[in-house]
Design a protein around this motif. Structure first.
Motif, PDB file in Angstrom:
ATOM      1  N   LYS A   1     -17.668   2.686   4.008  1.00 20.26           N
ATOM      2  CA  LYS A   1     -16.739   2.404   5.105  1.00 20.26           C
ATOM      3  C   LYS A   1     -17.369   2.772   6.448  1.00 20.26           C
ATOM      4  CE  LYS A   1     -12.310   2.806   2.645  1.00 20.26           C
ATOM      5  NZ  LYS A   1     -11.037   3.560   2.504  1.00 20.26           N
TER       6      LYS A   1
ATOM      7  N   ASP B   1      -9.488  -0.773   0.449  1.00 20.34           N
ATOM      8  CA  ASP B   1     -10.661   0.092   0.348  1.00 20.34           C
ATOM      9  C   ASP B   1     -11.929  -0.701   0.079  1.00 20.34           C
ATOM     10  OD1 ASP B   1      -9.270   2.647   0.616  1.00 20.34           O
ATOM     11  OD2 ASP B   1      -8.395   2.173  -1.333  1.00 20.34           O
ATOM     12  N   VAL B   2     -11.818  -1.782  -0.674  1.00 23.00           N
ATOM     13  CA  VAL B   2     -12.946  -2.670  -0.966  1.00 23.00           C
ATOM     14  C   VAL B   2     -12.411  -4.104  -1.019  1.00 23.00           C
ATOM     15  CG1 VAL B   2     -14.787  -3.295  -2.574  1.00 23.00           C
ATOM     16  CG2 VAL B   2     -14.097  -0.901  -2.367  1.00 23.00           C
TER      17      VAL B   2
ATOM     18  N   LEU C   1     -17.288   5.239  -1.412  1.00 22.21           N
ATOM     19  CA  LEU C   1     -16.421   4.406  -0.582  1.00 22.21           C
ATOM     20  C   LEU C   1     -16.432   4.882   0.860  1.00 22.21           C
ATOM     21  CD1 LEU C   1     -13.329   3.887  -2.915  1.00 22.21           C
ATOM     22  CD2 LEU C   1     -15.094   2.220  -2.337  1.00 22.21           C
ATOM     23  N   SER C   2     -16.388   6.193   1.049  1.00 22.34           N
ATOM     24  CA  SER C   2     -16.399   6.745   2.404  1.00 22.34           C
ATOM     25  C   SER C   2     -17.701   6.396   3.115  1.00 22.34           C
ATOM     26  CB  SER C   2     -16.213   8.262   2.341  1.00 22.34           C
ATOM     27  OG  SER C   2     -16.262   8.819   3.640  1.00 22.34           O
TER      28      SER C   2
ATOM     29  N   ALA D   1     -15.103   8.159  -4.611  1.00 22.00           N
ATOM     30  CA  ALA D   1     -14.512   8.264  -3.278  1.00 22.00           C
ATOM     31  C   ALA D   1     -15.581   8.511  -2.222  1.00 22.00           C
ATOM     32  CB  ALA D   1     -13.464   9.372  -3.259  1.00 22.00           C
TER      33      ALA D   1
ATOM     34  N   ILE E   1      -7.496   3.505  -5.564  1.00 27.72           N
ATOM     35  CA  ILE E   1      -8.446   2.683  -4.811  1.00 27.72           C
ATOM     36  C   ILE E   1      -7.887   1.261  -4.756  1.00 27.72           C
ATOM     37  CG2 ILE E   1     -10.773   1.708  -4.758  1.00 27.72           C
ATOM     38  CD1 ILE E   1     -11.697   4.225  -6.291  1.00 27.72           C
ATOM     39  N   TYR E   2      -7.754   0.729  -3.554  1.00 23.83           N
ATOM     40  CA  TYR E   2      -7.165  -0.598  -3.366  1.00 23.83           C
ATOM     41  C   TYR E   2      -8.270  -1.630  -3.155  1.00 23.83           C
ATOM     42  CZ  TYR E   2      -2.359   1.084  -3.192  1.00 23.83           C
ATOM     43  OH  TYR E   2      -1.135   1.621  -3.524  1.00 23.83           O
TER      44      TYR E   2
ATOM     45  N   HIS F   1      -7.662  -3.548   6.890  1.00 23.71           N
ATOM     46  CA  HIS F   1      -8.267  -2.211   6.829  1.00 23.71           C
ATOM     47  C   HIS F   1      -7.567  -1.294   5.833  1.00 23.71           C
ATOM     48  CE1 HIS F   1      -4.960  -1.815   9.696  1.00 23.71           C
ATOM     49  NE2 HIS F   1      -4.999  -0.505   9.533  1.00 23.71           N
TER      50      HIS F   1
ATOM     51  N   ARG G   1       0.840  -1.202   0.000  1.00 24.95           N
ATOM     52  CA  ARG G   1       0.000   0.000   0.000  1.00 24.95           C
ATOM     53  C   ARG G   1       0.872   1.247   0.000  1.00 24.95           C
ATOM     54  NH1 ARG G   1      -5.844   1.708   0.607  1.00 24.95           N
ATOM     55  NH2 ARG G   1      -5.485   3.869   0.028  1.00 24.95           N
TER      56      ARG G   1
ATOM     57  N   SER H   1     -13.744  -2.532   6.047  1.00 26.20           N
ATOM     58  CA  SER H   1     -13.829  -2.394   4.595  1.00 26.20           C
ATOM     59  C   SER H   1     -15.228  -2.745   4.108  1.00 26.20           C
ATOM     60  CB  SER H   1     -12.836  -3.321   3.889  1.00 26.20           C
ATOM     61  OG  SER H   1     -11.505  -3.018   4.202  1.00 26.20           O
TER      62      SER H   1
END
Length: 377
Positions: A351, A275-276, A347-348, A344, A207-208, A272, A200, A302
């Motif tokens: 999360k 991201d997904v 994703l936020s 983003a 985006i991971y 953690h 990372r 995640s």
């Protein structure tokens, strides 16, 4: 009153069903002083779980085969179920909590525990799993006989992984059974490494995505292959730590692809940083398996991208923190839509939802453990 747990795996074996049995045993012993006896197979397992020291009084049963030959493993698993039930009856310590590994264990419980009260803790369901993976036809006469025998004598209690699996099992028995819902894969205290792992890169704006664990018969290699083919390396990184029967199919597409990072494993303390997390369950396995990986991912903070049936417990229990690709639709279209449209902000939001869902799952586990303790105590 003591309680006897029967399962193929138990620590220091790292299989997830053994970890689950260990966690319940530790709770019953530490919190309620209940005497726990565990009857298990003395063998190793290439699982991805943690290595733990056993708790409780253990009784190991020898298996006739530990090799890789599929037919011999199937025969050994069939005989192991008989040996486990017979050993538990000889030990004779309290009600029996029968899990579903090895695959024919519930069959032997129904056949042999005619006068002994038992509870069923359903993980992956067999013999249905054999039909789901195509090893036997659902119309096969022997298979239908085994199904009838497996569900002929109902347990006094059912412990299921979620509401949809519970309804599926109750329908098989054709009667009402007092049921406890106990999700698999929940950790009460998730350790988190403060420093990013080598895979990372901080603040790179990417985006991971990640898949850590088994790619077995119940999972979709085609889903992972589609993600690899449509991955945009200017927006994403895909971190893969794979094992299982379909892993090589995925590596055949992944090796040499830009944006794909291959690692031997991803410790839970590093999840953690994804991201997904990717999770799949083939439609024919719906209710027969409920991947613990989905629950573990949410517990790490995640959200998940789930390829499967929306009626699966993996979606029903976790939907607030889940991006869904309906397995009844075209894989490539769903994957391309997610990769091109995810933002983003989304994703936020997911999360944050994952944190709330994780708290709810932890409470479900506390309630389930307390209910089991009240029955056993």
């Amino acid at each position: 009153m003591p309680l006897t747990i029967i399962n193929r795996h138990y620590p220091p074996n790292p299989g997830i069903t053994g970890e689950s049995a260990w966690d319940l045993a530790r709770y019953l012993i530490d919190q309620h002083g209940i005497e726990v006896v565990v009857v298990h197979i003395d063998r190793t397992y290439d699982g991805g779980g943690a290595i733990r020291q056993p708790v409780g009084e253990t009784h190991a049963v020898q298996t006739i085969y530990q090799g890789k030959n599929g037919l011999l493993r199937l025969l050994a698993g069939f005989l192991d179920g008989f040996s486990l039930i017979r050993k538990a009856l000889r030990v004779g310590r309290g009600p029996l909590l029968v899990m579903t590994s090895p695959p024919m264990l519930p069959f032997w419980a129904s056949l042999l525990l005619r006068k002994t009260p038992y509870w069923l803790w359903s993980m992956d369901l067999f013999p249905e799993g054999f039909a789901a993976e195509g090893k036997v036809s659902p119309t096969n006469a022997l298979y239908r006989w085994v199904i009838r025998q497996t569900y002929r004598r109902a347990p006094q209690r059912l412990i299921a992984l979620g509401p949809r699996q519970a309804a599926h099992v109750l329908a098989k028995y054709g009667q009402t059974i007092p049921t406890i819902q106990l999700p698999c894969g929940v950790l009460m205290h998730q350790e988190r490494d403060p420093a990013p792992p080598a895979w990372r890169t901080p603040n790179d704006g990417l985006i991971y995505l990640g898949y850590a664990g088994n790619v077995g018969q119940a999972h979709s290699a085609a889903f992972l292959q589609s993600v690899i083919r449509h991955l945009d390396p200017t927006r994403f990184r895909l971190v893969l730590a794979l094992y299982g029967t379909k892993a090589e199919q995925v590596w055949a597409v992944a090796d040499g692809r830009e944006g794909v990072i291959r690692v031997p494993n991803i410790p839970r303390s590093q999840l953690h940083f994804l991201d997904v997390q990717l999770v799949s369950l083939l439609p024919e396995w719906t209710h027969i398996a409920v991947p613990s990986k989905a629950v573990s991912a949410i517990g790490s903070g995640s959200p998940i991208l789930f390829y499967g049936d929306p009626d699966s417990d993996s979606y029903v229990l976790l939907q607030e923190a889940t991006f869904l690709i309906d397995a009844r639709q075209d894989i490539d279209q769903g994957v391309k839509a997610f990769l091109s449209e995810v933002t983003a902000d989304q994703l936020s939001e997911r999360k944050q939802a994952a944190q709330q869902v994780a708290l709810r799952l932890q409470q479900m586990v506390r309630d389930a453990y307390a209910a089991i303790a009240s029955l056993a105590g």
